[in-house]
Design an enzyme around this catalytic site. Sequence first.
Site, PDB file in Angstrom:
ATOM      1  NE  ARG A 145      56.093 -26.408   8.329  1.00 16.43           N
ATOM      2  CZ  ARG A 145      57.214 -26.962   8.765  1.00 16.43           C
ATOM      3  NH1 ARG A 145      58.238 -27.121   7.937  1.00 16.43           N
ATOM      4  NH2 ARG A 145      57.300 -27.409  10.016  1.00 16.43           N
ATOM      5  CG  ASP A 146      57.694 -31.056   8.305  1.00 16.57           C
ATOM      6  OD1 ASP A 146      58.300 -31.450   7.306  1.00 16.57           O
ATOM      7  OD2 ASP A 146      58.157 -31.126   9.455  1.00 16.57           O
TER       8      ASP A 146
ATOM      9  CG  HIS B 107      58.272 -30.876  14.393  1.00 12.05           C
ATOM     10  ND1 HIS B 107      57.215 -30.335  13.687  1.00 12.05           N
ATOM     11  CD2 HIS B 107      59.063 -31.473  13.468  1.00 12.05           C
ATOM     12  CE1 HIS B 107      57.371 -30.581  12.402  1.00 12.05           C
ATOM     13  NE2 HIS B 107      58.477 -31.273  12.244  1.00 12.05           N
TER      14      HIS B 107
ATOM     15  CG  HIS C  59      61.010 -35.342  11.235  1.00  8.16           C
ATOM     16  ND1 HIS C  59      60.881 -35.135   9.874  1.00  8.16           N
ATOM     17  CD2 HIS C  59      60.622 -34.180  11.821  1.00  8.16           C
ATOM     18  CE1 HIS C  59      60.440 -33.899   9.653  1.00  8.16           C
ATOM     19  NE2 HIS C  59      60.272 -33.307  10.828  1.00  8.16           N
TER      20      HIS C  59
ATOM     21  CB  CYS D 270      64.125 -30.513   6.686  1.00  7.15           C
ATOM     22  SG  CYS D 270      64.898 -28.891   6.437  1.00  7.15           S
TER      23      CYS D 270
ATOM     24  CG  ASN E  30      56.621 -34.497  10.157  1.00  7.79           C
ATOM     25  OD1 ASN E  30      57.010 -33.781  11.065  1.00  7.79           O
ATOM     26  ND2 ASN E  30      56.661 -34.112   8.886  1.00  7.79           N
TER      27      ASN E  30
END
Length: 284
Positions: free
Chosen positions: A11-12, A201, A203, A234, A243
């Site tokens: 996803r990310d 979460h 980064h 993002c 990430n």
Amino acid sequence: MAVTITEVVLRDGLQDEPVVVAVADRVAIAEALVAAGLREIEAGSFVNPRRVPQMAGAEELFRQLPNPRTVRYSALALNARGVEHAVAAGVKQVNLVTSASQGHSRANAGRGVEEALRDLEPVVAAHPSVTFTAGISTAFVCPFDGEIAPEALLAVARRFAELGITRIGLADTLGTAEPEQVVRSLGVVRHELPDVDFSLHLHNAHGRALDTVDAAVELGVTRFDSAAGGYGGCPFAPGAHGNIATEELVAHLHARGVPTGVDEDALADAVTTVRVALARGRSL
């Protein structure tokens, strides 16, 4: 104390790359991640494909994911429409995401924080068989609004808790939050919402994400998101970095005697699978 890693490369990781990875290749990535021992995987998001074309085909992907009985797959949704699409695709766990900051909320979701939260409230009640978790973007720093006060973060977390959500991830979306700031905000939300399981979460803009991990583990945090290969970012947060890499996180934790259940050699193979898939993706 063991740590649970939620793998978010599908996803990310993919959403910020300039290519669209075919569904078959995304399935192959999932298979490689499962072979490495990862049992919590955020496999995609149900968002407008015109805004995030990398996530197109999520419905087809979720029908083909391997080992659905032993792996917890989740999908991200920003609004009620996304939740409905995810549920229709058979997703059993949906991660509802909103921002702690007004600026990022308008850029990412096209609405302010309060409106985004109001949109999500009825959809949670409408699907009692779905497991809902929550994520709060720009929990510490926003590219538009600057540093986020712990009280502003708490206000959003409290709204999710009032919906009955007991797992909430806090995202350092830019990757620029200092460990001390994360610890301070964690202290506030955990004190005020003791029944909520908070995860991070992270980064990694300044190379301090692992320092933040260490500080959080000392506080008793046992859940972290990461992305194989360190991919991600993002599209709607200028300056967002990739990430924290799953392979770096796992090696770091193992070196400190913290078990994760992830096999480092198999994980290296999974990273290669991601890189191969991206290399043959369709350019946007």
